[in-house]
Design an enzyme around this catalytic site. Structure first.
Site, PDB file in Angstrom:
ATOM      1  N   GLU A   1       0.830  -1.210   0.000  1.00 52.02           N
ATOM      2  CA  GLU A   1       0.000   0.000   0.000  1.00 52.02           C
ATOM      3  C   GLU A   1       0.871   1.268   0.000  1.00 52.02           C
ATOM      4  O   GLU A   1       1.863   1.336   0.703  1.00 52.02           O
ATOM      5  CB  GLU A   1      -0.875  -0.020   1.261  1.00 52.02           C
ATOM      6  CG  GLU A   1      -1.875   1.121   1.339  1.00 52.02           C
ATOM      7  CD  GLU A   1      -2.707   1.064   2.613  1.00 52.02           C
ATOM      8  OE1 GLU A   1      -2.321   0.372   3.573  1.00 52.02           O
ATOM      9  OE2 GLU A   1      -3.764   1.733   2.651  1.00 52.02           O
TER      10      GLU A   1
ATOM     11  N   LYS B   1      -9.431   2.619  -2.534  1.00 55.09           N
ATOM     12  CA  LYS B   1      -9.682   1.959  -1.245  1.00 55.09           C
ATOM     13  C   LYS B   1     -11.106   2.240  -0.793  1.00 55.09           C
ATOM     14  O   LYS B   1     -11.498   3.399  -0.646  1.00 55.09           O
ATOM     15  CB  LYS B   1      -8.659   2.500  -0.249  1.00 55.09           C
ATOM     16  CG  LYS B   1      -8.690   1.897   1.137  1.00 55.09           C
ATOM     17  CD  LYS B   1      -7.445   2.362   1.909  1.00 55.09           C
ATOM     18  CE  LYS B   1      -7.372   1.847   3.323  1.00 55.09           C
ATOM     19  NZ  LYS B   1      -6.043   2.142   3.929  1.00 55.09           N
TER      20      LYS B   1
ATOM     21  N   CYS C   1      -5.891  -2.620   1.955  1.00 53.66           N
ATOM     22  CA  CYS C   1      -5.671  -2.592   3.414  1.00 53.66           C
ATOM     23  C   CYS C   1      -6.910  -2.845   4.264  1.00 53.66           C
ATOM     24  O   CYS C   1      -7.371  -3.982   4.365  1.00 53.66           O
ATOM     25  CB  CYS C   1      -4.980  -1.289   3.802  1.00 53.66           C
ATOM     26  SG  CYS C   1      -4.224  -1.406   5.460  1.00 53.66           S
TER      27      CYS C   1
END
Lengths: 383, 383
Positions: B119, B195, B232
């Site tokens: 990430e 994300k 994540c």
């Protein structure tokens, strides 16, 4: 299946790893260590005499200013069948009642508030045979069956909530169900909840016997907390756990029957993931032992007919919302796992991790509604 | 955080357990053993010279009659930042490009078809500081930034799909995003995916910097298979993995940045549960090392201000739909994990376990639509 059955993963690690490494390995594998719970000597002795494993642990929450701790003790029972599978049906049921009775008595000595038995606990897990007789004779009324009456007596006697997963016969609709009966510590039946997802895999020919449950995601408000029951194969479905949680479950029991070759590497993952994802406690319960059937049967895997379908590996455990879990019961023995939970941990972890606030559920409701249409077009980008 | 950092869970077990117990412990913990992949000597040597760990494994599927195997090699890269966090921004970015360049060269020697970095790989994970400057200077255009151009060169040079998670600046909308750029092996940009779930926890003050993604659950059709990127914190949300799968993802990458004290016991659970529940492969990638910041900061935990927020524990791994997983990369070193997947396994396991057919998704779409209403009444039974 492995040739020899390991008694316990945790004990194997404890036997061989040096102390410093063991501590780190356990932290990585199991999270924050659960403390052992002191259990009364009379309970320890009785478990030993009655030949079952007794283990106790506790999960502690942070002390709050405005709420007192909400401690509850759950009891997870895993056991072999008692009589051979070709013994008369009523004898088999009575023998199971008797065995469970002596385990629950010990649970009472340990101060258990809510006890849960394994899936269809009054019978062998005979669905591998695909025979209807005599197995459907094990089915009972959830409301008026002998097993429910037996559990009501236990509940009253010990002031204990009893979760009793049985094969249910609904005479009114001429249907069979895989059902958990939930009995209040008053002895009254709180209600029943049916298995939502039915396997069609290998020896688990369960859709031959019963269908997907029609009781939705009912949650039961007991004196000791709000509980739900996700029966067996439902543990593979994250949405199932999720909807119990959305309906307010603080503890979700997962009474199961599953064997090593099929599912063991998934066992430690699924209920624990559900505890993490839903900020609640989950209790995974599996039966133990190998059950032999008189008629041979095949398993849909090209192999020869046989009389058993492998080893139920026990390993019942409790998972907490903070990612930690209790050690498991053994892979081979009857057992009672007593775990003290502080239900305050759920809200504490929810406030910390905020999955319910960051979940974007309204958007998923829309996406899912679109995705289930037969003419759904997946969002795939091509060059 | 532990005082000493264990290099590797698997190696610790291998060092101390007798062979028979080790085999059973690994089966229970990790599922069917993944075979080691033979990697070319030049790659092994180069990794050693360049001081990163190189490991290779393969997951094999059953041979089918009508479909040839669909083998693809994925490369997971985990690494420390290269320069101190107070070095000039451009120097830091260039140093990361250089480090990743030498790792990807080794990936190419190993025949990797799809590589994924950690990430926001071009920068320290500086969101703990809550400072905007200089960290937002690391943000780049997904379409025209230097990092995308750099990755396009790698893709073309090595005929490799490159998944490049960066901090994205969208000049047009004056917004920042946490984004993965997906570059085809042709060198063309296939697209980007943002994300979906943003943490608001401890040192992960990420909602201070960017918002929930608006790219939904895009799946990218590459020459080597359909891939998606769950960045994540999205790994904590089973619905996120699920919707990528519903849109056709065969491999879901999870580039992450997470530290031991917070999430390590969850790390091995969540991506693996997603592989099981969704009949697909998942690739969990975490950075390594401890990142020091010049300005001190607090972590919302009542403790004193400090200059780092703990150890990123690496441990990148690949999980398969059959419940098995590869060993992890180390907890402490830069590394490249090369894993050969046969994507035929996905459909084989789906046909075996049938979660997509037993999932009752239409009913969940309705239940979820009801549950997200502000006046939702949970289904709670009381005595």
């Amino acid at each position: 299946m492995a040739g020899c059955e390991l008694d316990s993963l945790e004990e194997t690690l404890e036997t061989h790893l040096p102390e410093a490494e063991l501590r780190e390995v356990k932290r990585i594998l199991f999270g924050k260590q659960t403390e052992k719970l002191d259990l009364p000597a009379c309970a320890v002795d009785a478990a030993s005499e009655r030949n079952f494993e007794l283990k106790g642990y506790k999960f502690e929450a942070t002390q709050e200013q405005l709420r007192p701790p909400r401690k509850v003790r759950v009891g997870l029972v895993q056991n072999h069948i008692v009589l051979p599978t070709d013994a008369p049906v009523l004898d088999q049921i009575n023998a199971m009642h008797s065995r469970i009775g002596e385990i629950v008595e010990v649970a009472a000595m340990c101060g258990v508030n809510i006890v849960c038995f394994q899936e269809t606990w009054t019978m062998p897990f005979a669905f591998c045979t695909r025979e209807k007789e005599p197995w459907t004779e094990f089915a009972e009324s959830a409301e008026d069956g002998n097993t429910t009456h037996f559990c009501q007596e236990l509940a009253r006697k010990y002031n204990m909530v009893v979760v009793s997963p049985i094969l249910e016969r609904d005479e009114q609709h001429s249907t069979l169900w895989n059902t958990a009966v939930v009995i209040s510590n008053s002895g009254n039946m709180l209600g029943k909840t049916r298995k939502n997802h039915i396997p069609r895999i290998g020896d688990f020919n369960e859709s031959t016997y019963y269908m997907e449950g029609n009781t939705g995601h009912t949650v039961f408000q007991t004196q000791f907390g709000r509980i739900a029951v996700n029966i067996c194969y439902g543990r593979h479905h994250p949405l199932n756990w999720f909807m119990y949680s959305m309906n307010g479950a603080e503890i979700i029991f997962n009474p199961s029957a599953t064997v090593g070759a099929l599912s063991e590497p998934m066992w430690a993952i699924e209920a624990r993931n559900a505890a993490i994802a839903n900020h609640c406690f989950t209790c995974a319960i599996n039966r133990v032992g190998t059950e032999h059937f008189k008629s041979e049967f095949t398993s849909g895997d090209g192999k020869k007919a046989h009389h058993d379908f492998g080893h139920f590996y026990g390993s019942s455990y409790v998972a907490a919302p903070d990612g930690s879990r209790s050690p498991g019961l053994s892979r081979t023995r009857d057992g009672l796992l007593v775990v003290e939970l502080d239900l305050n941990m759920n809200r504490q972890i929810s406030d910390k991790w905020s999955f319910k606030m960051t979940g974007r559920y309204a958007e998923y409701a829309e996406e899912l509604s679109a995705a289930v249409r037969h003419d759904f077009k997946p969002n795939i980008v091509k060059e």
